[in-house]
Design a protein around this motif. Structure first.
Motif, PDB file in Angstrom:
ATOM      1  N   THR A 166       0.818  -1.217   0.000  1.00  0.00           N
ATOM      2  CA  THR A 166       0.000   0.000   0.000  1.00  0.00           C
ATOM      3  C   THR A 166       0.854   1.270   0.000  1.00  0.00           C
ATOM      4  OG1 THR A 166      -0.255   0.040   2.418  1.00  0.00           O
ATOM      5  CG2 THR A 166      -1.919  -1.162   1.153  1.00  0.00           C
ATOM      6  N   ARG A 170       2.598   6.337  -2.949  1.00  0.00           N
ATOM      7  CA  ARG A 170       3.615   6.896  -3.849  1.00  0.00           C
ATOM      8  C   ARG A 170       3.006   7.195  -5.220  1.00  0.00           C
ATOM      9  NH1 ARG A 170       9.000   5.838  -2.274  1.00  0.00           N
ATOM     10  NH2 ARG A 170       9.049   4.972  -0.190  1.00  0.00           N
ATOM     11  N   SER A 187       4.814  11.029   1.739  1.00  0.00           N
ATOM     12  CA  SER A 187       4.717  11.194   3.180  1.00  0.00           C
ATOM     13  C   SER A 187       3.806  12.388   3.505  1.00  0.00           C
ATOM     14  CB  SER A 187       6.120  11.387   3.749  1.00  0.00           C
ATOM     15  OG  SER A 187       6.058  11.678   5.109  1.00  0.00           O
ATOM     16  N   ARG A 235      -6.289   9.373   1.963  1.00  0.00           N
ATOM     17  CA  ARG A 235      -6.445   8.122   2.726  1.00  0.00           C
ATOM     18  C   ARG A 235      -7.779   7.451   2.389  1.00  0.00           C
ATOM     19  NH1 ARG A 235      -1.989   7.689   5.547  1.00  0.00           N
ATOM     20  NH2 ARG A 235      -2.618   5.542   5.868  1.00  0.00           N
ATOM     21  N   ARG A 253       0.858   1.129   6.893  1.00  0.00           N
ATOM     22  CA  ARG A 253       0.936   1.796   8.195  1.00  0.00           C
ATOM     23  C   ARG A 253      -0.366   1.652   8.980  1.00  0.00           C
ATOM     24  NH1 ARG A 253       4.892   2.487   5.477  1.00  0.00           N
ATOM     25  NH2 ARG A 253       6.531   4.049   5.691  1.00  0.00           N
ATOM     26  N   ASP A 254      -1.476   1.419   8.257  1.00  0.00           N
ATOM     27  CA  ASP A 254      -2.795   1.389   8.905  1.00  0.00           C
ATOM     28  C   ASP A 254      -3.605   0.169   8.482  1.00  0.00           C
ATOM     29  OD1 ASP A 254      -3.108   2.121   6.257  1.00  0.00           O
ATOM     30  OD2 ASP A 254      -4.700   3.571   6.657  1.00  0.00           O
ATOM     31  N   ARG A 310      10.291  10.855   8.990  1.00  0.00           N
ATOM     32  CA  ARG A 310       9.114  10.207   8.381  1.00  0.00           C
ATOM     33  C   ARG A 310       8.297   9.471   9.438  1.00  0.00           C
ATOM     34  NH1 ARG A 310       8.361   6.572   3.624  1.00  0.00           N
ATOM     35  NH2 ARG A 310      10.476   5.787   3.754  1.00  0.00           N
ATOM     36  N   ARG A 324       0.362  12.022  12.725  1.00  0.00           N
ATOM     37  CA  ARG A 324      -0.696  12.582  11.892  1.00  0.00           C
ATOM     38  C   ARG A 324      -2.068  12.337  12.530  1.00  0.00           C
ATOM     39  NH1 ARG A 324       0.729   8.456   7.432  1.00  0.00           N
ATOM     40  NH2 ARG A 324      -0.352   6.622   8.155  1.00  0.00           N
TER      41      ARG A 324
HETATM   42  O1   DC Z   1       6.076   2.129   2.840  1.00  0.00           O
HETATM   43  P1   DC Z   1       6.474   3.280   1.914  1.00  0.00           P
HETATM   44  O2   DC Z   1       7.746   3.961   2.297  1.00  0.00           O
HETATM   45  O3   DC Z   1       6.477   2.874   0.469  1.00  0.00           O
HETATM   46  O4   DC Z   1       5.279   4.354   2.077  1.00  0.00           O
HETATM   47  C1   DC Z   1       5.292   5.607   1.417  1.00  0.00           C
HETATM   48  C2   DC Z   1       4.555   6.629   2.273  1.00  0.00           C
HETATM   49  O5   DC Z   1       3.169   6.315   2.339  1.00  0.00           O
HETATM   50  C3   DC Z   1       5.034   6.720   3.719  1.00  0.00           C
HETATM   51  O6   DC Z   1       5.439   8.056   3.995  1.00  0.00           O
HETATM   52  C4   DC Z   1       3.874   6.381   4.587  1.00  0.00           C
HETATM   53  C5   DC Z   1       2.689   6.364   3.670  1.00  0.00           C
HETATM   54  N1   DC Z   1       1.816   5.210   3.893  1.00  0.00           N
HETATM   55  C6   DC Z   1       0.726   5.397   4.695  1.00  0.00           C
HETATM   56  O7   DC Z   1       0.532   6.490   5.241  1.00  0.00           O
HETATM   57  N2   DC Z   1      -0.154   4.374   4.870  1.00  0.00           N
HETATM   58  C7   DC Z   1       0.053   3.177   4.306  1.00  0.00           C
HETATM   59  N3   DC Z   1      -0.839   2.194   4.497  1.00  0.00           N
HETATM   60  C8   DC Z   1       1.195   2.963   3.489  1.00  0.00           C
HETATM   61  C9   DC Z   1       2.075   4.005   3.326  1.00  0.00           C
END
Ligand code: DC
Length: 231
Positions: free
Chosen positions: A31, A36, A96, A105, A126-127, A176, A183
């Motif tokens: 995700t 990105r 980010s 989101r 992340r979520d 980051r 957030r």
């Molecule tokens: O895992 P990554 O570095 O490819 O993620 C890129 C950005 O996306 C990172 O700054 C956090 C965000 N992200 C997010 O907020 N929620 C997710 N489920 C996946 C990534």
């Protein structure tokens, strides 16, 4: 079966999730690549950061598509597959920043649930466990100390022929992390029922094996649960 894997940058999520999905023969949903892709698409079409309200109306109209092909996520812009360009440092920074916005989101959460419909997957981000798949069969939160994560990132860059300073990488990762944790919407945090795993001293194989064990335990305990209810 849904396996949700969350954690900060450099904790080993991508490699481990990809291997786990391969072992289980199911979809690997990266995700972070979707965040990105939104950052790349916004840059491509506007060259700036539209505000949250504008993004809510713009995002569904962009020629950006997400699909599943050969158990992997395929991201395309006007039918052209996006890959390496999503890894550029400027896109990392923009992703980010944009991931803080509810419009982005909500848009991506909708897509992620749609891509998961009717199939097994390992979803990494992340979520995943807290927001997108709160009913996941297994929830894992991977961590590692900052120095280890910075070293891993440096090795990754090096393998692509890019040399960089580990202290600088550590600072970038820490910034980051802070942005992801602090957030307002869907902050990076372990779900209450997530298994926490520190990967600092573990090899990739050890982490994957540990996750397979956790999965096995979950299956056994849910079988017990069913038997108990039946009796
Ligand atoms: O895992 P990554 O570095 O490819 O993620 C890129 C950005 O996306 C990172 O700054 C956090 C965000 N992200 C997010 O907020 N929620 C997710 N489920 C996946 C990534």
């Amino acid at each position: 079966m849904i396996i949700a894997i969350d954690g900060p940058a450099g904790a080993g999520k991508s490699t481990v999730s990809r291997l786990l999905a391969e072992t289980l023969d199911c979809l690997y949903l990266d995700t972070g690549a979707m965040y990105r892709a939104v950052a790349w698409a916004i840059d491509e079409s506007f060259g700036g950061d539209p505000d949250n309200a504008r993004l809510a109306s713009i995002l569904p109209t962009l020629p950006l598509t997400f699909a599943v092909e050969n158990a992997a996520l395929k991201i395309a812009w006007r039918g052209r597959v996006l890959g390496d360009q999503l890894r550029a440092p400027a896109i990392t920074t923009a992703a980010s920043r944009l991931s803080q916005l509810p419009a982005v989101r909500n848009f991506l959460t909708g897509w992620q649930r749609q891509l998961a419909a009717g199939r097994g997957l390992v979803a990494e981000g992340r979520d995943m466990a807290t927001v997108v798949f709160p009913n996941a069969d297994l929830k894992v939160f991977l961590t590692a100390d900052l120095a280890t994560r910075a070293e891993r990132r440096r090795d990754q860059w090096r393998s692509q022929g890019i040399d960089c300073n580990p202290d600088q990488i550590a600072d970038q990762i820490a910034a980051r992390d802070r942005a992801d944790r602090e957030r307002q919407v869907a902050p990076l945090q372990p779900a209450a029922d997530a298994c926490l795993l520190d990967t600092s001293r573990l090899s990739i194989e050890q982490v994957v094996n540990r996750l397979l064990e956790l999965l096995d335990d979950k299956r056994k305990s849910s079988r017990h649960g069913v038997q108990k209810t039946e009796n």
